[in-house]
Design a protein around this motif. Structure first.
Motif, PDB file in Angstrom:
ATOM      1  N   LEU A   6       0.835  -1.203   0.000  1.00  0.00           N
ATOM      2  CA  LEU A   6       0.000   0.000   0.000  1.00  0.00           C
ATOM      3  C   LEU A   6       0.872   1.257   0.000  1.00  0.00           C
ATOM      4  O   LEU A   6       0.616   2.205  -0.745  1.00  0.00           O
ATOM      5  N   LYS A   7       1.905   1.247   0.835  1.00  0.00           N
ATOM      6  CA  LYS A   7       2.801   2.401   0.895  1.00  0.00           C
ATOM      7  C   LYS A   7       3.506   2.617  -0.439  1.00  0.00           C
ATOM      8  O   LYS A   7       3.712   3.761  -0.876  1.00  0.00           O
ATOM      9  N   VAL A   9       2.373   1.833  -3.445  1.00  0.00           N
ATOM     10  CA  VAL A   9       1.392   2.380  -4.395  1.00  0.00           C
ATOM     11  C   VAL A   9       1.198   3.875  -4.152  1.00  0.00           C
ATOM     12  O   VAL A   9       1.164   4.678  -5.093  1.00  0.00           O
ATOM     13  N   ILE A  10       1.058   4.251  -2.881  1.00  0.00           N
ATOM     14  CA  ILE A  10       0.835   5.664  -2.541  1.00  0.00           C
ATOM     15  C   ILE A  10       2.069   6.496  -2.872  1.00  0.00           C
ATOM     16  O   ILE A  10       1.965   7.586  -3.463  1.00  0.00           O
ATOM     17  N   PHE A  13       2.616   7.224  -6.577  1.00  0.00           N
ATOM     18  CA  PHE A  13       1.540   7.898  -7.310  1.00  0.00           C
ATOM     19  C   PHE A  13       2.036   9.174  -7.983  1.00  0.00           C
ATOM     20  O   PHE A  13       2.725   9.995  -7.387  1.00  0.00           O
ATOM     21  N   LEU A 224      -3.947   3.825   5.334  1.00  0.00           N
ATOM     22  CA  LEU A 224      -3.307   3.586   4.038  1.00  0.00           C
ATOM     23  C   LEU A 224      -4.343   3.250   2.958  1.00  0.00           C
ATOM     24  O   LEU A 224      -4.220   3.687   1.815  1.00  0.00           O
ATOM     25  N   LYS A 225      -5.375   2.498   3.337  1.00  0.00           N
ATOM     26  CA  LYS A 225      -6.434   2.166   2.376  1.00  0.00           C
ATOM     27  C   LYS A 225      -7.224   3.412   1.992  1.00  0.00           C
ATOM     28  O   LYS A 225      -7.663   3.559   0.848  1.00  0.00           O
ATOM     29  N   GLN A 228      -5.058   5.302  -0.451  1.00  0.00           N
ATOM     30  CA  GLN A 228      -5.067   4.585  -1.729  1.00  0.00           C
ATOM     31  C   GLN A 228      -6.368   4.841  -2.489  1.00  0.00           C
ATOM     32  O   GLN A 228      -6.358   5.035  -3.706  1.00  0.00           O
ATOM     33  N   GLU A 229      -7.471   4.848  -1.785  1.00  0.00           N
ATOM     34  CA  GLU A 229      -8.769   5.084  -2.425  1.00  0.00           C
ATOM     35  C   GLU A 229      -8.828   6.477  -3.045  1.00  0.00           C
ATOM     36  O   GLU A 229      -9.338   6.662  -4.150  1.00  0.00           O
ATOM     37  N   LYS A 232      -6.531   6.529  -6.129  1.00  0.00           N
ATOM     38  CA  LYS A 232      -7.083   5.649  -7.163  1.00  0.00           C
ATOM     39  C   LYS A 232      -8.215   6.351  -7.908  1.00  0.00           C
ATOM     40  O   LYS A 232      -8.309   6.284  -9.140  1.00  0.00           O
TER      41      LYS A 232
END
Length: 352
Positions: A6-7, A9-10, A13, A224-225, A228-229, A232
Motif C-alpha cells: 500500500l505504501k 502504491v501511494i 503515485f 493507508l487504504k 489509496q482510495e 485511485k
C-alpha cells in the motif's frame, strides 16, 4: 495488499503515470472540510503519523478537547504528489461561513493563510486578490469529516445533504466521508444517515492522539487504504476524462461567486422576512396593547357606572327610608293629636 505494498502504491503515485498524461495536474490536494471540532486536524495527525511511522507529534495543532482550533488553510505534505489540507471548519451548516468553506474546498484561497468569515461580497474580493496565490494544477479531492459523537439531527439532514451535493457540483466528485471517534457513538446510525444522502465511500477511524498513539496494524491499514482510495479515484478521473485544470479553476471560481451572490440574495430575503415578521409582531403587540387598554378603559367605565348606580340606589334607599320614617313620625303625631283632642272634648262635656 499488505502495508508495504500500500505504501509503495501511494508513494509512487503521480499524474504523469496516467494514460493521458497529467493533463496539467501536478498534485492531488486532499481537501478536508466540515464542521469545526469534528476531528479534521486529529485525522491529519493520524495520517502523517501512519505515513512517517515514527514518533507521534501534533503536526496539525489539533485541539485537545471537542472544539475546532484551525483558523487557516494548513497543507501537510504526504508525498511530492499528495498533500492533505486542513481547512477551517465552520461553526454551523448555514450562515455566512458556507461561502468560505466552498472557497477553501475549491482551492480559491491561498494555503498557509488565515480564513475569516465575511458578510456581503467581501469573499468575492478575497478570491480575486488570491488569483495569483493559488495553483490551478492542483487536483481537488473533497473529503468531508464528521464525528460519530454527533448524531445528525433530523432538521440538519437536508442542510448537510445540500452541502455535500454542492461540493460535488463544484468539484465534480462526490466527497468521501471520514467518520472520526468511531467507538464513541452510534457508528451504524451515522453511517446510515450518510448513505441515505447518497454517499458511497465512507471510512471510519479512531484517530491516534497524544494520549493514545499505540500503533496498531488495523488503524495503520485503514489510513493507508483511505489514501489509496483517494489517489485511485483521482487517477481514474484523469485517465478516463478530458480535463482542463485552468478551466476547472475558472468554473469553480464562477461557481463560488454565484453561490455568494445567491447566498446574499437569500440572506437579504431572509432579512426582509424577519423584518416583516418583526413588524407584524410589533403591530400585533401594539394592537393587543390597544385592545387591552380599551378593555381596561371599558371595564373602568363599567365599574364607575356600576358604582354610580349603586350610589344612586343607596341615595334613593336612604331617601325612601327617611320618607318612611317621616311618614311614621307624622302618623304617630296625628294619632297623638287625635287622642289629645278627644280628651279635651270629654273635659268640656263633663263640665256641662
Amino acid at each position: 495488499m499488505d502495508m508495504d505494498e500500500l505504501k509503495h502504491v501511494i508513494n509512487s503515485f503521480s499524474f504523469d503515470r496516467c494514460k493521458k498524461g497529467n493533463q496539467g495536474f501536478n498534485r492531488c490536494l486532499i481537501q478536508l472540510f466540515g464542521l469545526a471540532g469534528h476531528g479534521k486536524s486529529s485525522f491529519i495527525n493520524t495520517c502523517v503519523y501512519v505515513w512517517q511511522d515514527g514518533e507521534y507529534k501534533n503536526w496539525a495543532k489539533a485541539a485537545e478537547g471537542y472544539g475546532g482550533k484551525t483558523t487557516e488553510r494548513i497543507p501537510h505534505k504526504i508525498t511530492s504528489n499528495i498533500t492533505l489540507v486542513d481547512n477551517r471548519g465552520w461553526p454551523k451548516l448555514d450562515g455566512y461561513g458556507s461561502g468560505e468553506i466552498f472557497a477553501q474546498l475549491g482551492n480559491l484561497l491561498p494555503l498557509g493563510r488565515g480564513v475569516e468569515f465575511t458578510k456581503g461580497f467581501g469573499l468575492v474580493e478575497k478570491i480575486v486578490r488570491s488569483e495569483k496565490l493559488v495553483k490551478d494544477s492542483d487536483f481537488i479531492a473533497p473529503v468531508f469529516v464528521h464525528s460519530v459523537k454527533h448524531i445528525i439531527p433530523t432538521e440538519e439532514i437536508e442542510e448537510l445533504k445540500s452541502v455535500l451535493h454542492t461540493a460535488r457540483e463544484m468539484t465534480g466528485i462526490y466527497p468521501i466521508v471520514v467518520l472520526t471517534h468511531k467507538t464513541y457513538g452510534n457508528l451504524t446510525t451515522v453511517e446510515s444517515s450518510f448513505r441515505d444522502m447518497g454517499i458511497e465511500r465512507i471510512f471510519a477511524f479512531e484517530n491516534y492522539t497524544q494520549e493514545d498513539h499505540f500503533k496498531t496494524r488495523g488503524r495503520h491499514e485503514e489510513v493507508l487504504k483511505f489514501l489509496q482510495e483517494v489517489i485511485k479515484d483521482a487517477q481514474f478521473r484523469v485517465e478516463h476524462q478530458t480535463r482542463n485544470p485552468v478551466k476547472e479553476m475558472h468554473d469553480r471560481k464562477q461557481f463560488v461567486m454565484n453561490y455568494v451572490h445567491q447566498r446574499e440574495k437569500k440572506m437579504e430575503q431572509e432579512g426582509l422576512e424577519r423584518k416583516k415578521a418583526l413588524d407584524r409582531a410589533m403591530r400585533e403587540k401594539e394592537l393587543k396593547r390597544q385592545e387591552e387598554e380599551f378593555e381596561r378603559e371599558r371595564q373602568r367605565r363599567k365599574e364607575a357606572e356600576e358604582a354610580e348606580l349603586r350610589k344612586r340606589r343607596e341615595e334613593l334607599e336612604r331617601q325612601r327610608s327617611a320618607e318612611q320614617a317621616r311618614y311614621v313620625e307624622i302618623q304617630a303625631q296625628q294619632q297623638a293629636n287625635a287622642k289629645g283632642g278627644k280628651k279635651f272634648l270629654g273635659f268640656f262635656s263633663k263640665k256641662k
